[in-house]
Design a protein around this motif. Structure first.
Motif, PDB file in Angstrom:
ATOM      1  N   PRO A 184       0.823  -1.209   0.000  1.00 48.15           N
ATOM      2  CA  PRO A 184       0.000   0.000   0.000  1.00 48.15           C
ATOM      3  C   PRO A 184       0.855   1.255   0.000  1.00 48.15           C
ATOM      4  CG  PRO A 184      -0.755  -1.583   1.653  1.00 48.15           C
ATOM      5  CD  PRO A 184       0.580  -2.052   1.182  1.00 48.15           C
ATOM      6  N   VAL A 185       0.469   2.220  -0.806  1.00 46.03           N
ATOM      7  CA  VAL A 185       1.187   3.490  -0.824  1.00 46.03           C
ATOM      8  C   VAL A 185       1.114   4.150   0.549  1.00 46.03           C
ATOM      9  CG1 VAL A 185       1.200   5.820  -1.803  1.00 46.03           C
ATOM     10  CG2 VAL A 185       0.900   3.838  -3.307  1.00 46.03           C
ATOM     11  N   SER A 186      -0.028   4.009   1.233  1.00 47.58           N
ATOM     12  CA  SER A 186      -0.177   4.599   2.567  1.00 47.58           C
ATOM     13  C   SER A 186       0.838   4.035   3.554  1.00 47.58           C
ATOM     14  CB  SER A 186      -1.596   4.369   3.096  1.00 47.58           C
ATOM     15  OG  SER A 186      -1.879   2.978   3.182  1.00 47.58           O
ATOM     16  N   LEU A 228       3.869   2.765   2.566  1.00 50.24           N
ATOM     17  CA  LEU A 228       5.182   3.198   2.095  1.00 50.24           C
ATOM     18  C   LEU A 228       5.495   4.640   2.509  1.00 50.24           C
ATOM     19  CD1 LEU A 228       5.047   1.646  -1.489  1.00 50.24           C
ATOM     20  CD2 LEU A 228       6.499   0.875   0.396  1.00 50.24           C
ATOM     21  N   VAL A 229       4.474   5.484   2.557  1.00 47.83           N
ATOM     22  CA  VAL A 229       4.729   6.889   2.917  1.00 47.83           C
ATOM     23  C   VAL A 229       4.642   7.129   4.425  1.00 47.83           C
ATOM     24  CG1 VAL A 229       3.903   7.705   0.680  1.00 47.83           C
ATOM     25  CG2 VAL A 229       2.310   7.615   2.614  1.00 47.83           C
ATOM     26  N   ASP A 230       4.227   6.134   5.191  1.00 45.09           N
ATOM     27  CA  ASP A 230       4.148   6.266   6.639  1.00 45.09           C
ATOM     28  C   ASP A 230       5.576   6.355   7.203  1.00 45.09           C
ATOM     29  OD1 ASP A 230       3.873   5.997   9.378  1.00 45.09           O
ATOM     30  OD2 ASP A 230       2.333   4.450   9.258  1.00 45.09           O
ATOM     31  N   PRO A 231       5.933   7.451   7.859  1.00 47.34           N
ATOM     32  CA  PRO A 231       7.299   7.605   8.377  1.00 47.34           C
ATOM     33  C   PRO A 231       7.743   6.462   9.279  1.00 47.34           C
ATOM     34  CG  PRO A 231       6.112   9.686   8.519  1.00 47.34           C
ATOM     35  CD  PRO A 231       5.096   8.641   8.136  1.00 47.34           C
ATOM     36  N   ALA A 232       6.793   5.796   9.932  1.00 53.37           N
ATOM     37  CA  ALA A 232       7.145   4.695  10.833  1.00 53.37           C
ATOM     38  C   ALA A 232       7.724   3.503  10.082  1.00 53.37           C
ATOM     39  CB  ALA A 232       5.918   4.252  11.627  1.00 53.37           C
ATOM     40  N   ASN A 233       7.464   3.435   8.771  1.00 52.95           N
ATOM     41  CA  ASN A 233       7.904   2.277   7.979  1.00 52.95           C
ATOM     42  C   ASN A 233       9.110   2.575   7.098  1.00 52.95           C
ATOM     43  OD1 ASN A 233       5.701   0.699   8.924  1.00 52.95           O
ATOM     44  ND2 ASN A 233       4.361   1.737   7.457  1.00 52.95           N
ATOM     45  N   ARG A 234       9.702   3.769   7.259  1.00 49.49           N
ATOM     46  CA  ARG A 234      10.822   4.140   6.398  1.00 49.49           C
ATOM     47  C   ARG A 234      12.077   4.418   7.226  1.00 49.49           C
ATOM     48  NH1 ARG A 234      10.937   8.650   1.482  1.00 49.49           N
ATOM     49  NH2 ARG A 234      13.111   8.272   0.911  1.00 49.49           N
ATOM     50  N   PHE A 235      13.216   3.965   6.719  1.00 50.34           N
ATOM     51  CA  PHE A 235      14.479   4.148   7.427  1.00 50.34           C
ATOM     52  C   PHE A 235      15.630   3.971   6.447  1.00 50.34           C
ATOM     53  CE2 PHE A 235      12.727  -0.076   7.828  1.00 50.34           C
ATOM     54  CZ  PHE A 235      13.760  -0.937   7.477  1.00 50.34           C
ATOM     55  N   THR A 236      16.842   4.082   6.947  1.00 45.22           N
ATOM     56  CA  THR A 236      18.036   3.843   6.133  1.00 45.22           C
ATOM     57  C   THR A 236      18.632   2.506   6.531  1.00 45.22           C
ATOM     58  OG1 THR A 236      18.514   6.205   5.915  1.00 45.22           O
ATOM     59  CG2 THR A 236      20.331   4.677   5.522  1.00 45.22           C
ATOM     60  N   VAL A 237      18.982   1.694   5.544  1.00 49.08           N
ATOM     61  CA  VAL A 237      19.604   0.413   5.823  1.00 49.08           C
ATOM     62  C   VAL A 237      21.092   0.517   5.499  1.00 49.08           C
ATOM     63  CG1 VAL A 237      19.310  -0.636   3.522  1.00 49.08           C
ATOM     64  CG2 VAL A 237      19.312  -2.089   5.550  1.00 49.08           C
ATOM     65  N   THR A 238      21.919  -0.145   6.324  1.00 48.83           N
ATOM     66  CA  THR A 238      23.362  -0.123   6.119  1.00 48.83           C
ATOM     67  C   THR A 238      23.874  -1.531   5.852  1.00 48.83           C
ATOM     68  OG1 THR A 238      23.826  -0.381   8.491  1.00 48.83           O
ATOM     69  CG2 THR A 238      23.601   1.861   7.643  1.00 48.83           C
ATOM     70  N   HIS A 239      24.804  -1.636   4.926  1.00 50.78           N
ATOM     71  CA  HIS A 239      25.404  -2.912   4.524  1.00 50.78           C
ATOM     72  C   HIS A 239      26.825  -2.959   5.081  1.00 50.78           C
ATOM     73  CE1 HIS A 239      27.037  -6.068   1.899  1.00 50.78           C
ATOM     74  NE2 HIS A 239      25.822  -6.318   1.463  1.00 50.78           N
ATOM     75  N   LEU A 255      10.321   7.864  -6.672  1.00 46.01           N
ATOM     76  CA  LEU A 255       9.012   8.081  -7.290  1.00 46.01           C
ATOM     77  C   LEU A 255       8.019   8.701  -6.316  1.00 46.01           C
ATOM     78  CD1 LEU A 255       8.623   4.896  -9.531  1.00 46.01           C
ATOM     79  CD2 LEU A 255       9.384   7.187 -10.170  1.00 46.01           C
ATOM     80  N   LEU A 256       8.066   8.297  -5.057  1.00 44.87           N
ATOM     81  CA  LEU A 256       7.189   8.913  -4.063  1.00 44.87           C
ATOM     82  C   LEU A 256       7.509  10.400  -3.917  1.00 44.87           C
ATOM     83  CD1 LEU A 256       7.069   6.193  -1.253  1.00 44.87           C
ATOM     84  CD2 LEU A 256       5.304   6.709  -2.952  1.00 44.87           C
ATOM     85  N   ASP A 257       8.798  10.728  -3.981  1.00 47.12           N
ATOM     86  CA  ASP A 257       9.192  12.140  -3.912  1.00 47.12           C
ATOM     87  C   ASP A 257       8.664  12.898  -5.129  1.00 47.12           C
ATOM     88  OD1 ASP A 257      10.489  11.873  -1.501  1.00 47.12           O
ATOM     89  OD2 ASP A 257      12.489  11.627  -2.378  1.00 47.12           O
ATOM     90  N   LEU A 258       8.863  12.331  -6.322  1.00 47.19           N
ATOM     91  CA  LEU A 258       8.416  13.003  -7.542  1.00 47.19           C
ATOM     92  C   LEU A 258       6.897  13.183  -7.565  1.00 47.19           C
ATOM     93  CD1 LEU A 258      10.554  11.429 -10.424  1.00 47.19           C
ATOM     94  CD2 LEU A 258      10.738  13.731  -9.459  1.00 47.19           C
ATOM     95  N   ALA A 259       6.181  12.221  -6.992  1.00 47.84           N
ATOM     96  CA  ALA A 259       4.715  12.283  -6.977  1.00 47.84           C
ATOM     97  C   ALA A 259       4.184  13.239  -5.925  1.00 47.84           C
ATOM     98  CB  ALA A 259       4.138  10.894  -6.743  1.00 47.84           C
ATOM     99  N   GLY A 260       5.059  13.728  -5.066  1.00 51.36           N
ATOM    100  CA  GLY A 260       4.625  14.627  -4.007  1.00 51.36           C
ATOM    101  C   GLY A 260       3.923  13.910  -2.874  1.00 51.36           C
ATOM    102  N   LEU A 261       4.161  12.607  -2.750  1.00 53.13           N
ATOM    103  CA  LEU A 261       3.480  11.817  -1.723  1.00 53.13           C
ATOM    104  C   LEU A 261       4.320  11.590  -0.473  1.00 53.13           C
ATOM    105  CD1 LEU A 261       1.893   9.030  -3.966  1.00 53.13           C
ATOM    106  CD2 LEU A 261       0.779  11.075  -3.070  1.00 53.13           C
ATOM    107  N   ALA A 262       5.631  11.710  -0.597  1.00 57.72           N
ATOM    108  CA  ALA A 262       6.518  11.403   0.527  1.00 57.72           C
ATOM    109  C   ALA A 262       6.259  12.349   1.700  1.00 57.72           C
ATOM    110  CB  ALA A 262       7.966  11.496   0.084  1.00 57.72           C
ATOM    111  N   GLU A 263       6.356  11.791   2.908  1.00 60.93           N
ATOM    112  CA  GLU A 263       6.180  12.568   4.125  1.00 60.93           C
ATOM    113  C   GLU A 263       7.517  12.643   4.862  1.00 60.93           C
ATOM    114  OE1 GLU A 263       3.039  10.942   6.462  1.00 60.93           O
ATOM    115  OE2 GLU A 263       1.563  11.014   4.837  1.00 60.93           O
TER     116      GLU A 263
END
Length: 217
Positions: free
Chosen positions: A151-153, A155-166, A193-201
């Motif tokens: 769901p796009v909702s 993907l844009v939820d800040p709780a589900n986004r982070f940076t991964v390190t290798h 794409l979320l940034d370009l669409a203006g959806l990113a939070e």
């Protein structure tokens, strides 16, 4: 039933057509071209559960595969001799992997070809709208473990986004969807794409998590 696509997707397509390749990645094909080429499908579709939400089709690769086992990816793959182009390859592979009927989608745009230098691989993301959704099922279990409509909702939820390190020093965007980690090339394209669409939070860009060992061994 045919479903009208969201206005943000049309706006995204307009942005894609004018956005240079280096926005998506610092790795671009060499002047002589990539050794191999592939097309992957970035398919946006409506959600039955929430008419106001949409999702992006992803697959979880089989855990026994020789490379990228268990990773979440866009459906798609290498261009075969019988394919007309990268779009044809992406649609053919999506049909083979999850049973997607190519007549049920509208191809809207292609991103510039991006490059994986360690594999000499050029990959073209193909953006599509799923106007006539139908049930999907994982194809060969040796290749696809599960089908995921993210769901796009979510993907844009800040709780589900982070940076991964290798361990090799790589750092990149990542998402958690239904308990699955989305990272690497797939997460990078979704984030752009979320940034370009203006959806990113706004999200906590100081949140870094180590890539699980099973993802890189």
């Amino acid at each position: 039933m045919t479903v009208a696509r969201p206005t943000w997707l049309d706006e995204l397509v307009g942005q894609v057509e004018t956005t240079p390749a280096h926005y998506y990645s610092s790795f671009l094909p060499p002047d002589h071209g990539a050794g191999r080429r592939a097309g992957v499908l970035v398919l946006v579709g409506p959600r039955d559960e929430d008419p106001g939400d949409h999702d992006i089709l992803l697959t979880e690769r089989a855990h026994g595969m020789r490379t990228h086992a268990g990773q979440v990816a866009f459906p798609g793959g290498s261009v075969d001799p019988e394919d007309r182009d990268v779009i044809d390859a992406a649609l053919r592979e999506a049909h083979e992997e999850v049973g997607l009927d190519r007549s049920s989608i509208d191809v809207l745009a292609t991103l510039p070809e991006l490059y994986m230098p360690h594999r000499d691989f050029g990959i073209t993301p193909v953006v599509g709208w799923w106007r006539d959704p139908h049930p999907l099922t994982a194809g060969d279990p040796r290749e696809v473990a599960s089908v995921l409509r993210a769901p796009v909702s979510v993907l844009v939820d800040p709780a589900n986004r982070f940076t991964v390190t290798h361990p090799n020093g790589y750092r990149g965007p990542a998402f958690e969807v239904d308990g699955l980690l989305v990272w690497g090339f797939t997460a990078g394209i979704i984030a752009k794409l979320l940034d370009l669409a203006g959806l990113a939070e706004p999200w906590d860009d100081s949140r870094h998590e180590e890539l699980p060992e099973r993802m890189w061994r």
